[in-house]
Write a protein that holds these residues in place. Sequence first.
Motif, mmCIF file in Angstrom:
data_model
loop_
_atom_site.group_PDB
_atom_site.id
_atom_site.type_symbol
_atom_site.label_atom_id
_atom_site.label_comp_id
_atom_site.label_asym_id
_atom_site.label_seq_id
_atom_site.Cartn_x
_atom_site.Cartn_y
_atom_site.Cartn_z
ATOM 1 N N PRO A 125 -7.920 11.089 -2.392
ATOM 2 C CA PRO A 125 -8.117 10.216 -1.231
ATOM 3 C C PRO A 125 -6.797 9.923 -0.529
ATOM 4 O O PRO A 125 -5.753 9.809 -1.183
ATOM 5 N N PRO A 126 -6.827 9.798 0.786
ATOM 6 C CA PRO A 126 -5.597 9.515 1.536
ATOM 7 C C PRO A 126 -4.848 8.292 1.027
ATOM 8 O O PRO A 126 -3.625 8.290 1.003
ATOM 9 N N ILE A 127 -5.578 7.252 0.618
ATOM 10 C CA ILE A 127 -4.895 6.038 0.171
ATOM 11 C C ILE A 127 -4.033 6.320 -1.060
ATOM 12 O O ILE A 127 -2.949 5.752 -1.218
ATOM 13 N N GLU A 128 -4.485 7.232 -1.935
ATOM 14 C CA GLU A 128 -3.697 7.582 -3.112
ATOM 15 C C GLU A 128 -2.485 8.423 -2.725
ATOM 16 O O GLU A 128 -1.395 8.267 -3.282
ATOM 17 N N GLN A 129 -2.677 9.335 -1.774
ATOM 18 C CA GLN A 129 -1.560 10.154 -1.317
ATOM 19 C C GLN A 129 -0.481 9.287 -0.676
ATOM 20 O O GLN A 129 0.715 9.458 -0.937
ATOM 21 N N VAL A 130 -0.911 8.355 0.172
ATOM 22 C CA VAL A 130 0.046 7.500 0.875
ATOM 23 C C VAL A 130 0.741 6.552 -0.100
ATOM 24 O O VAL A 130 1.953 6.328 -0.011
ATOM 25 N N ALA A 131 -0.006 5.989 -1.041
ATOM 26 C CA ALA A 131 0.585 5.078 -2.021
ATOM 27 C C ALA A 131 1.657 5.789 -2.843
ATOM 28 O O ALA A 131 2.728 5.230 -3.112
ATOM 29 N N SER A 132 1.390 7.036 -3.237
ATOM 30 C CA SER A 132 2.377 7.803 -3.996
ATOM 31 C C SER A 132 3.583 8.145 -3.135
ATOM 32 O O SER A 132 4.728 8.058 -3.583
ATOM 33 N N LEU A 133 3.317 8.521 -1.898
ATOM 34 C CA LEU A 133 4.390 8.920 -0.993
ATOM 35 C C LEU A 133 5.331 7.758 -0.690
ATOM 36 O O LEU A 133 6.553 7.929 -0.624
ATOM 37 N N LEU A 134 4.762 6.557 -0.520
ATOM 38 C CA LEU A 134 5.564 5.388 -0.156
ATOM 39 C C LEU A 134 5.905 4.506 -1.354
ATOM 40 O O LEU A 134 6.528 3.453 -1.185
ATOM 41 N N ASP A 135 5.474 4.928 -2.548
ATOM 42 C CA ASP A 135 5.740 4.181 -3.777
ATOM 43 C C ASP A 135 5.184 2.758 -3.676
ATOM 44 O O ASP A 135 5.892 1.770 -3.887
ATOM 45 N N MET A 136 3.887 2.672 -3.373
ATOM 46 C CA MET A 136 3.220 1.378 -3.241
ATOM 47 C C MET A 136 2.037 1.291 -4.192
ATOM 48 O O MET A 136 1.548 2.305 -4.696
ATOM 49 N N ARG A 137 1.578 0.084 -4.407
ATOM 50 C CA ARG A 137 0.432 -0.161 -5.282
ATOM 51 C C ARG A 137 -0.854 -0.224 -4.479
ATOM 52 O O ARG A 137 -0.880 -0.678 -3.339
ATOM 53 N N ILE A 138 -1.945 0.223 -5.106
ATOM 54 C CA ILE A 138 -3.286 0.074 -4.550
ATOM 55 C C ILE A 138 -3.960 -1.074 -5.282
ATOM 56 O O ILE A 138 -3.906 -1.156 -6.510
ATOM 57 N N THR A 139 -4.589 -1.971 -4.541
ATOM 58 C CA THR A 139 -5.250 -3.119 -5.153
ATOM 59 C C THR A 139 -6.727 -3.127 -4.780
ATOM 60 O O THR A 139 -7.156 -2.481 -3.824
ATOM 61 N N SER A 140 -7.495 -3.875 -5.569
ATOM 62 C CA SER A 140 -8.912 -4.081 -5.286
ATOM 63 C C SER A 140 -9.184 -5.572 -5.419
ATOM 64 O O SER A 140 -9.557 -6.053 -6.492
#
Length: 218
Positions: free
Chosen positions: A79-94
């Motif tokens: 998913p794009p959100i995972e790609q972007v989070a890895s690219l920018l070194d950020m966390r995904i939250t729910s």
Amino acid sequence: MGNLFALYALGKGQIPVQYFNLMEENYSKYGLSVIQLIQIGKFYELWHKPDVPSIQQAYSQAELLVESSIRSRSLGVTPPIEQVASLLDMRITSPGKRSLLQMGFPIYSLTTYLSTLLDKGWTIIVIDELATDKLGPKQRAVSQVYSPSCDLEDCPELSYVISIYFKDDLLGITLFSAMNGHSIMFPVYWADRDKVARLLISYRIKEVIIRADSEANS
């Protein structure tokens, strides 16, 4: 982060519907290599519904552009959100018990991340809150569209968009640079299609737009 979730909760009934409906529209306009950022107060957020199939989950152009090291799944599309989070070194939250996944950053940080995202081939749609005196849910609209070939502030080389139009055995080719307005238009017969490949090498092509005559034979 407390303010971020509090602002989100105020419009939780309308905002996700608005966001994902607009996402589908933007796929048809700009292709599947799209990141859609929505303003929630002083933050920009990127959202994803993990349990709902979408066009982008089925196939993503941007999947071809990311480094293999950030792909977390051997099968399917990341998913794009995972790609972007890895690219920018950020966390995904729910947040809460919702299945909605989200990540975000302060509005002022957008300029910091733009070049990184554009270099990976993403088109970035920015949805901002509209200033209004009316009470009720905040109104939002697309305010900016950033694409790899139109990053005029951080582009040391002259870059081009190539548009390829298919009709029968003829290709209509257009090369255009947003940096200086230079454009070239010419036809290429299908038998000579290797010329298009040479164009991709000769010019600094950052985007490819492909259109086909709906009545043309495949």
